[in-house]
Design a protein around this motif. Structure first.
Motif, short mmCIF file in Angstrom:
data_model
loop_
_atom_site.label_atom_id
_atom_site.label_comp_id
_atom_site.label_asym_id
_atom_site.label_seq_id
_atom_site.Cartn_x
_atom_site.Cartn_y
_atom_site.Cartn_z
N CYS A 335 0.72 -1.24 0.31
CA CYS A 335 -0.16 0.30 0.12
C CYS A 335 0.87 1.59 0.10
O CYS A 335 0.51 2.17 -0.62
CB CYS A 335 -0.86 0.22 1.21
N ALA A 336 1.82 0.71 0.55
CA ALA A 336 2.70 2.55 0.74
C ALA A 336 3.30 3.08 -1.08
O ALA A 336 3.56 4.04 -0.98
CB ALA A 336 3.95 1.63 1.37
N LEU A 337 3.60 1.87 -1.46
CA LEU A 337 4.00 1.98 -2.95
C LEU A 337 2.70 2.41 -3.72
O LEU A 337 3.02 3.40 -4.56
CB LEU A 337 4.75 0.76 -3.98
N ALA A 338 1.70 2.00 -3.61
CA ALA A 338 0.56 1.82 -4.98
C ALA A 338 -0.12 3.41 -3.74
O ALA A 338 -0.19 4.57 -4.87
CB ALA A 338 -0.94 0.84 -4.49
N ASP A 339 0.27 3.98 -2.93
CA ASP A 339 -0.33 5.46 -3.05
C ASP A 339 0.72 6.67 -2.55
O ASP A 339 0.24 7.59 -3.14
CB ASP A 339 -0.17 5.40 -0.58
N VAL A 340 1.98 6.19 -3.47
CA VAL A 340 2.82 7.08 -3.20
C VAL A 340 3.11 7.17 -4.91
O VAL A 340 3.02 7.91 -5.69
CB VAL A 340 4.79 6.81 -3.27
N PHE A 341 2.11 5.95 -5.47
CA PHE A 341 2.65 5.78 -7.00
C PHE A 341 1.32 7.24 -7.24
O PHE A 341 1.44 7.70 -8.47
CB PHE A 341 2.07 4.69 -7.32
N LEU A 344 2.17 11.00 -6.68
CA LEU A 344 2.59 11.62 -8.07
C LEU A 344 2.09 11.67 -9.27
O LEU A 344 2.15 12.77 -9.53
CB LEU A 344 3.40 10.68 -8.10
N THR A 345 1.02 10.92 -9.20
CA THR A 345 0.47 11.06 -11.52
C THR A 345 -0.56 11.42 -11.23
O THR A 345 -1.40 11.78 -11.97
CB THR A 345 0.43 9.63 -11.68
N THR A 346 -1.53 11.89 -9.65
CA THR A 346 -2.21 13.27 -9.38
C THR A 346 -2.29 14.16 -9.20
O THR A 346 -1.25 14.71 -9.11
CB THR A 346 -3.44 12.14 -9.52
N ARG A 358 8.87 10.42 -15.21
CA ARG A 358 9.34 10.71 -14.04
C ARG A 358 9.57 9.80 -12.28
O ARG A 358 9.42 10.27 -12.07
CB ARG A 358 8.70 12.22 -13.75
N THR A 359 7.76 10.16 -12.41
CA THR A 359 7.61 9.38 -11.54
C THR A 359 7.79 7.73 -11.20
O THR A 359 8.19 7.25 -10.25
CB THR A 359 5.43 8.76 -11.96
#
Length: 561
Positions: A335-341, A344-346, A358-359
């Motif tokens: 979830c840490a990875l999914a949340d950061v992705f 960053l992309t929104t 860049r993300t």
């Protein structure tokens, strides 16, 4: 095809009528058939396979004069018979008999009257027919539940101008009771299972409302929850999590920031940079969330782990406990990875969305420090699926920085270029939107059909709910596009959308009242609509977009020359 001769001496010719003095009498064969049918119901195979074996046994009764053709229908709550399984019926009948209202044709009349109907030949009451249909007799045996409600019908084909055997009345009565008992127990099992799923769903919905409240205060949207949850499941699936683990992960992932309900508004909603003291207060939200989500059941434990651990880092520099590597629970690391992705992309109030390149570069840089390297690799492997989800649940229409045609599958499920590939070859504006929506709905329909075959009740329930829950996104996006381009067939197209929305609602209602019927009807009805819509209405819309783009280019070229 299996016959009653399986396991018996070869000289016992059950494929032809025996005289009354045969060692293997009709009475013996009747009892053997009923015994085998009851035994099939205990076999560790899918219910569909059980019904198929049962119909094989029935059409193999030698003295009955069956022509080895037959079918079993199950009834829904609207007095309709749904074709569940059949043996060797003419293909022309399969569509005509897929759904038969009570009172229509012989099977429907047997259901309406709750009486066994026998016909020695085809007559005017045999309303469902096709050109060239051969003559035959018919038994139509209603299957009654404990409250005398019709739950199905057995149809047996007999020799033309069949002469009833004295044993037939006893046999058809015993057969009806045996199969009715099997259907009743299966329906009760399904209703119980669906009840448990709905209870769990009610708990999830209640927790989701809390999460929505937290996200609402934090300037987030409901789409953030959907994206982040689905990203987490995709990453989990890529690393090989079980079906049960993926279910838990998908439900628990949106709980990650529930602790923000305990953060004061002046800190949580502050537009500028937080002070050190304010940041210290903000960093308490994982522990607040973990306290809210304390409990012993698996869902609460998973939610607790995610809430407490989603700000931990692989190298131990995270908070609140400074855990290192696999000390942080796997679900929290995902979830840490999914949340950061997603962050960053929104677009957020404090930042513009980052480009995809860049993300990904940032996440690669943080692999081994912030993020679990194995999960970063899994995200890269599943990027196409993640981009599909992101495009479907975007917060706005300005997603060109992130989503391109490379994120969509290139072929249909059989490996051949499909409808979406044809869409992709047209670079007209709006084509990507149509492609994304169709890909999504086709994928869920395929999952629904697979779940029906395997009788995976949870997956079946989830697919129907996913269709209904996401119809608003799918329909609104496509309908907005049609209005923007003044599509002349928009009204007819939208009528088809409304039909589909009503169909999914009806199938969900049937799943509660007559789940067995729904499990056989929904995949066919929904699958037919999706295929017809994508290849029919979708192709028409594609043609309009193509012609419109060509006209625009032609006008632009004329002006420039």
């Amino acid at each position: 095809m299996r016959t009653l001769t399986d396991g018996f001496p070869k000289e016992h010719a059950l494929d032809r009528r025996e005289d009354a003095e045969s060692e293997f009498s009709p009475e013996w064969e009747t009892k053997t058939a009923i015994s085998r049918i009851l035994g099939i119901a205990l076999k560790p195979i899918s219910f569909r396979q059980q019904l198929e074996e049962i119909i094989d046994v029935i059409v193999s009764i030698s003295w009955l004069g069956a022509v080895r053709k037959g079918a079993i229908f199950v009834a829904n709550g609207r007095q309709e018979l749904i074709l569940a399984v059949q043996h060797d019926l003419n293909p022309a009948l399969l569509t005509r008999c897929a759904l038969v209202p009570f009172g229509r044709c012989l099977c429907g009349r047997a259901a309406l009257r709750k009486q066994i109907l026998f016909k020695s030949c085809v007559d005017e009451e045999h309303e469902i027919s096709f050109p060239g249909m051969s003559g035959h007799g018919h038994y139509n045996i209603p299957l009654l539940g404990g409250d005398e409600t019709v739950i199905g019908v057995i149809v047996l084909y007999l020799e033309d101008h069949h002469r009833p055997h004295p044993e037939e009345e006893t046999f058809t009565d015993m057969l009806g009771q045996a199969v009715a008992s099997i259907l009743t127990h299966r329906n009760l099992d399904l209703q119980s299972e669906i009840g448990r799923i709905q209870l769990q769903q009610a708990h999830v919905d209640m927790m989701s409302k809390l999460v929505s409240a937290a996200e609402y205060r934090d300037h987030e949207t409901g789409f953030h929850l959907k994206r982040m949850s689905r990203y987490s499941v995709i990453i989990g699936q890529t690393i090989g999590l079980s079906h049960e683990e993926l279910d838990l992960l998908g439900i628990a992932a949106p709980m990650h920031d529930i602790g923000k309900v305990g953060i004061p508004d002046e800190i949580l909603m502050k537009p500028g940079k937080l002070t050190d003291d304010e940041y210290a207060v903000m960093k308490r939200h994982p522990e607040i969330g973990a306290n809210i989500l304390s409990g012993d059941n698996p869902l609460m434990q998973a939610s607790h782990d995610i809430a407490l651990g989603h700000h931990e880092k692989w190298d131990g520099s995270g908070y609140p406990r400074g855990l290192v590597g696999e000390e942080t629970p796997l679900f929290a690391r995902i979830c840490a990875l999914a949340d950061v992705f997603d962050a960053l992309t929104t677009r957020r109030p404090y930042k513009e969305p980052w480009p995809l390149e860049r993300t990904l570069a940032f996440i690669r840089e943080q692999s081994g420090s912030h993020f679990d390297p194995n999960l970063v690799e899994a995200l890269n492997q599943s990027l196409d699926e993640i981009l599909e989800v992101a495009s479907l649940f975007g917060d706005d229409d300005d997603d060109s920085h992130l989503f391109g045609t490379e994120g969509l599958p290139r072929t249909s499920s059989d490996g051949e270029p499909g409808h979406l590939e044809r869409l992709r070859k047209t670079d007209a504006p709006g084509v990507e939107t149509v492609a994304r929506q169709h890909r999504f709905i086709m994928d869920i329909t395929q999952r629904l059909e697979t779940a029906a075959i395997s009788m995976d009740t949870r997956e079946f329930f989830d697919c129907l709910n996913a269709l209904q829950a996401n119809l608003s996104v799918y329909l609104v996006n496509e309908e907005n596009l049609m209005r923007q381009i003044d599509y002349p067939e928009a009204e007819r197209h939208e009528d088809a959308h409304r039909t589909f929305a009503a169909l999914t609602s009806r199938m969900l209602a049937d799943l509660e009242t007559s789940p067995l019927a729904a499990s056989f009807a929904a995949p066919r009805l929904i699958g037919e609509w999706v295929r017809d819509h994508v290849e029919g209405h979708g192709s028409e819309l594609l043609g309009f977009l193509r012609d419109r783009a060509l006209q625009t280019r032609s006008r632009t070229g004329q002006r420039s020359s």
